[in-house]
Write an enzyme that holds these catalytic residues in place. Structure first.
Site, PDB file in Angstrom:
ATOM      1  N   LYS A 172     -96.098 -17.586 -16.469  1.00 52.11           N
ATOM      2  CA  LYS A 172     -95.638 -17.236 -15.125  1.00 52.11           C
ATOM      3  C   LYS A 172     -96.840 -16.795 -14.313  1.00 52.11           C
ATOM      4  O   LYS A 172     -97.836 -16.322 -14.875  1.00 52.11           O
ATOM      5  CB  LYS A 172     -94.644 -16.071 -15.237  1.00 52.11           C
ATOM      6  CG  LYS A 172     -93.794 -15.870 -14.026  1.00 52.11           C
ATOM      7  CD  LYS A 172     -92.548 -16.734 -14.057  1.00 52.11           C
ATOM      8  CE  LYS A 172     -91.718 -16.568 -12.811  1.00 52.11           C
ATOM      9  NZ  LYS A 172     -90.487 -17.364 -12.862  1.00 52.11           N
ATOM     10  N   GLY A 188     -72.720 -13.669  -4.879  1.00 47.48           N
ATOM     11  CA  GLY A 188     -73.932 -14.332  -4.390  1.00 47.48           C
ATOM     12  C   GLY A 188     -73.640 -15.794  -4.114  1.00 47.48           C
ATOM     13  O   GLY A 188     -73.380 -16.570  -5.029  1.00 47.48           O
ATOM     14  N   GLY A 209     -75.644 -18.162  -2.569  1.00 49.92           N
ATOM     15  CA  GLY A 209     -76.864 -18.844  -2.151  1.00 49.92           C
ATOM     16  C   GLY A 209     -76.867 -20.267  -2.680  1.00 49.92           C
ATOM     17  O   GLY A 209     -75.809 -20.879  -2.897  1.00 49.92           O
ATOM     18  N   VAL A 227     -77.452 -21.546  -5.576  1.00 50.02           N
ATOM     19  CA  VAL A 227     -76.759 -21.780  -6.850  1.00 50.02           C
ATOM     20  C   VAL A 227     -75.279 -21.399  -6.734  1.00 50.02           C
ATOM     21  O   VAL A 227     -74.401 -22.175  -7.128  1.00 50.02           O
ATOM     22  CB  VAL A 227     -77.428 -20.985  -7.998  1.00 50.02           C
ATOM     23  CG1 VAL A 227     -76.673 -21.204  -9.296  1.00 50.02           C
ATOM     24  CG2 VAL A 227     -78.890 -21.386  -8.165  1.00 50.02           C
TER      25      VAL A 227
HETATM   26  P1  NAD Z   1     -80.550 -17.541  -3.131  1.00 52.59           P
HETATM   27  O1  NAD Z   1     -81.554 -16.610  -2.555  1.00 52.59           O
HETATM   28  O2  NAD Z   1     -80.358 -18.885  -2.528  1.00 52.59           O
HETATM   29  O3  NAD Z   1     -79.093 -16.820  -3.108  1.00 52.59           O
HETATM   30  C1  NAD Z   1     -78.880 -15.491  -3.461  1.00 52.59           C
HETATM   31  C2  NAD Z   1     -77.643 -15.039  -2.679  1.00 52.59           C
HETATM   32  O4  NAD Z   1     -77.269 -13.735  -3.118  1.00 52.59           O
HETATM   33  C3  NAD Z   1     -77.908 -14.930  -1.170  1.00 52.59           C
HETATM   34  O5  NAD Z   1     -76.872 -15.608  -0.478  1.00 52.59           O
HETATM   35  C4  NAD Z   1     -77.885 -13.441  -0.904  1.00 52.59           C
HETATM   36  O6  NAD Z   1     -77.420 -13.110   0.397  1.00 52.59           O
HETATM   37  C5  NAD Z   1     -76.908 -12.967  -1.972  1.00 52.59           C
HETATM   38  N1  NAD Z   1     -77.005 -11.565  -2.310  1.00 52.59           N
HETATM   39  C6  NAD Z   1     -78.104 -10.768  -2.372  1.00 52.59           C
HETATM   40  N2  NAD Z   1     -77.737  -9.515  -2.727  1.00 52.59           N
HETATM   41  C7  NAD Z   1     -76.402  -9.539  -2.917  1.00 52.59           C
HETATM   42  C8  NAD Z   1     -75.446  -8.560  -3.316  1.00 52.59           C
HETATM   43  N3  NAD Z   1     -75.781  -7.305  -3.592  1.00 52.59           N
HETATM   44  N4  NAD Z   1     -74.149  -8.945  -3.415  1.00 52.59           N
HETATM   45  C9  NAD Z   1     -73.777 -10.207  -3.128  1.00 52.59           C
HETATM   46  N5  NAD Z   1     -74.640 -11.173  -2.759  1.00 52.59           N
HETATM   47  C10 NAD Z   1     -75.919 -10.832  -2.643  1.00 52.59           C
HETATM   48  O7  NAD Z   1     -80.866 -17.616  -4.681  1.00 52.59           O
HETATM   49  P2  NAD Z   1     -80.434 -18.747  -5.713  1.00 52.59           P
HETATM   50  O8  NAD Z   1     -81.482 -19.765  -5.798  1.00 52.59           O
HETATM   51  O9  NAD Z   1     -79.008 -19.153  -5.406  1.00 52.59           O
HETATM   52  O10 NAD Z   1     -80.487 -17.912  -7.084  1.00 52.59           O
HETATM   53  C11 NAD Z   1     -79.458 -17.000  -7.409  1.00 52.59           C
HETATM   54  C12 NAD Z   1     -79.825 -16.270  -8.688  1.00 52.59           C
HETATM   55  O11 NAD Z   1     -80.012 -17.222  -9.746  1.00 52.59           O
HETATM   56  C13 NAD Z   1     -81.151 -15.477  -8.610  1.00 52.59           C
HETATM   57  O12 NAD Z   1     -81.042 -14.336  -9.415  1.00 52.59           O
HETATM   58  C14 NAD Z   1     -82.161 -16.437  -9.206  1.00 52.59           C
HETATM   59  O13 NAD Z   1     -83.274 -15.742  -9.751  1.00 52.59           O
HETATM   60  C15 NAD Z   1     -81.327 -17.086 -10.285  1.00 52.59           C
HETATM   61  N6  NAD Z   1     -81.822 -18.412 -10.687  1.00 52.59           N
HETATM   62  C16 NAD Z   1     -81.940 -19.393  -9.755  1.00 52.59           C
HETATM   63  C17 NAD Z   1     -82.415 -20.646 -10.122  1.00 52.59           C
HETATM   64  C18 NAD Z   1     -82.535 -21.773  -9.123  1.00 52.59           C
HETATM   65  O14 NAD Z   1     -82.731 -22.927  -9.551  1.00 52.59           O
HETATM   66  N7  NAD Z   1     -82.426 -21.509  -7.841  1.00 52.59           N
HETATM   67  C19 NAD Z   1     -82.779 -20.887 -11.455  1.00 52.59           C
HETATM   68  C20 NAD Z   1     -82.636 -19.870 -12.405  1.00 52.59           C
HETATM   69  C21 NAD Z   1     -82.151 -18.624 -11.981  1.00 52.59           C
END
Ligand code: NAD
Length: 357
Positions: free
Chosen positions: A86, A184, A186, A188
């Site tokens: 990382k 959440g 976002g 995913v």
């Molecule tokens: P993202 O930033 O697109 O979405 C995160 C969402 O969570 C946002 O809509 C944000 O407003 C919301 N959020 C933040 N705090 C919150 C709370 N307290 N309560 C409710 N919602 C809240 O991120 P993502 O890419 O969708 O990733 C989501 C999670 O999955 C993260 O923890 C990330 O590390 C993990 N992850 C993502 C990937 C990927 O491919 N994107 C891969 C492995 C792990």
């Protein structure tokens, strides 16, 4: 910077477990970064680069060492021939990120000669990867790559894992008529909602962004709940897809769902929280197993890319989790600890390192 880092190195046991840790300091561009290669037994270390305004250099070092160790476990169980590593760039991505800084970082990547391959993580975007790719081939997730944005693959893997967990806990065939609380919405979380809705699940949704909640209501007929209540709502499955640390001694007693299966990284505040989930009769799909779809897509993003093979590989997350669930049931031990053991067993030859619990 050096003074602080020296101090934290001597205090950081995880440092000794790493094959190589490089501190990048380029006053010409303002680059300050740490690249950590944890283990390359299975292949070159693969892990994203995060840009974050860490409160201290020691905090950046702690983060990169923890994350690179996690990548070793994740990649081992994801069945990709990559080790774990990382990188973190210390700085505010909105303020400090410049093409010159990214170019300097790319030159440091070249020094690894392919022993470390990276991609985007928090604070980094495809456009940044494109700048880095002008200098080094050891970057994935560029706009000219095949797989593109990893989040749809992460969502698909979470969906496959969630089905495996529901099947194991509730003896269900599919998810129709079951309820899922998705925290959440976002990249995913929203894509996961689409899979769940298409499969006939009832959705509770929460996000701090009201517009995302409204979108889920419109598209999936989802029932909104406040972010604080997302784990308390009477649902069969809780899918944390926001931030980490949500499963802890305060929240676990309030969980209504008997299954936790979501994408968020580092869901357990401590390893003991995995034990508490087990004692509470809650089936936990270990985060780094269920959310590996993105890293699998990055591993496939090379010559000979085959979308069908990639999708089948991601679907295999369900099988890996089934194996973990069965072992956990047979031994009475938490799924989180079983996952760690299985991952470490895949790293051959056995060595005498001390991995964090
Ligand atoms: P993202 O930033 O697109 O979405 C995160 C969402 O969570 C946002 O809509 C944000 O407003 C919301 N959020 C933040 N705090 C919150 C709370 N307290 N309560 C409710 N919602 C809240 O991120 P993502 O890419 O969708 O990733 C989501 C999670 O999955 C993260 O923890 C990330 O590390 C993990 N992850 C993502 C990937 C990927 O491919 N994107 C891969 C492995 C792990």
């Amino acid at each position: 910077m050096k003074h602080n880092l020296n101090l934290s190195i001597s205090q950081n046991a995880a440092f000794a477990d790493h094959e190589e840790v490089v501190f990048c300091d380029d006053p010409n561009t303002g680059l300050r970064a740490i690249i950590a290669v944890h283990d390359t037994t299975l292949g070159p270390a693969l892990g994203g680069t995060r840009m974050w305004p860490y409160e201290s250099d020691a905090a950046a070092l702690r983060d990169v060492l923890r994350l690179s160790y996690g990548m070793t476990l994740k990649n081992a169980l994801a069945g990709v021939l990559y080790g774990g590593g990382k990188a973190v760039i210390i700085g505010d991505p909105k303020r400090d990120k410049t093409p010159e800084l990214l170019t300097s970082f790319a030159h440091y990547l070249n020094r690894f000669g392919g022993r470390f391959i990276t991609g985007e993580d928090v604070g980094m975007r495809v456009a940044d990867a494109d700048i880095i790719a002008r200098v080094t081939p050891h970057i994935r997730g560029t706009s000219s790559g095949h797989a593109g944005d990893p989040s749809p693959f992460t969502a698909y893997g979470v969906y496959c894992g969630l089905l495996a967990a529901a099947e194991h806990k509730y003896c269900s065939l599919g998810i129709e008529g079951m309820s899922v609380s998705v925290q959440g919405l976002g990249a995913v979380g929203m894509a996961l909602c689409q899979y769940l809705h298409d499969a006939g699940a009832e959705l509770f949704v929460s996000d701090i962004r009201i517009e995302a909640v409204r979108e889920a209501q419109d598209r999936f007929g989802a029932c909104p709940v406040s972010p604080e209540d997302s784990h308390r709502v009477a649902a069969d499955i809780y899918a944390p897809c926001a931030l980490g640390g949500g499963l802890n001694a305060q929240t676990i007693p309030d969980l209504t769902a008997r299954v936790v299966a979501g994408s968020a990284n580092n869901q357990l505040r401590s390893a003991h929280d995995g034990d508490l989930l087990q004692r509470s009769g809650i089936l936990y799909a270990p985060d780094y197993v269920i959310n590996a779809g993105g890293v699998i897509s990055i591993a496939h993003d090379k010559h000979g890319y085959d979308p069908a093979r990639l999708r089948a590989h991601v679907a295999g997350i369900g099988d890996t989790l089934r194996e973990i669930f069965v072992r956990s049931e047979k031994t009475g031990r938490p799924t989180s600890r079983i996952a760690d053991e299985l991952a470490l067993a895949r790293i051959a030859p056995p060595h005498d390192r001390h991995f964090a619990a």
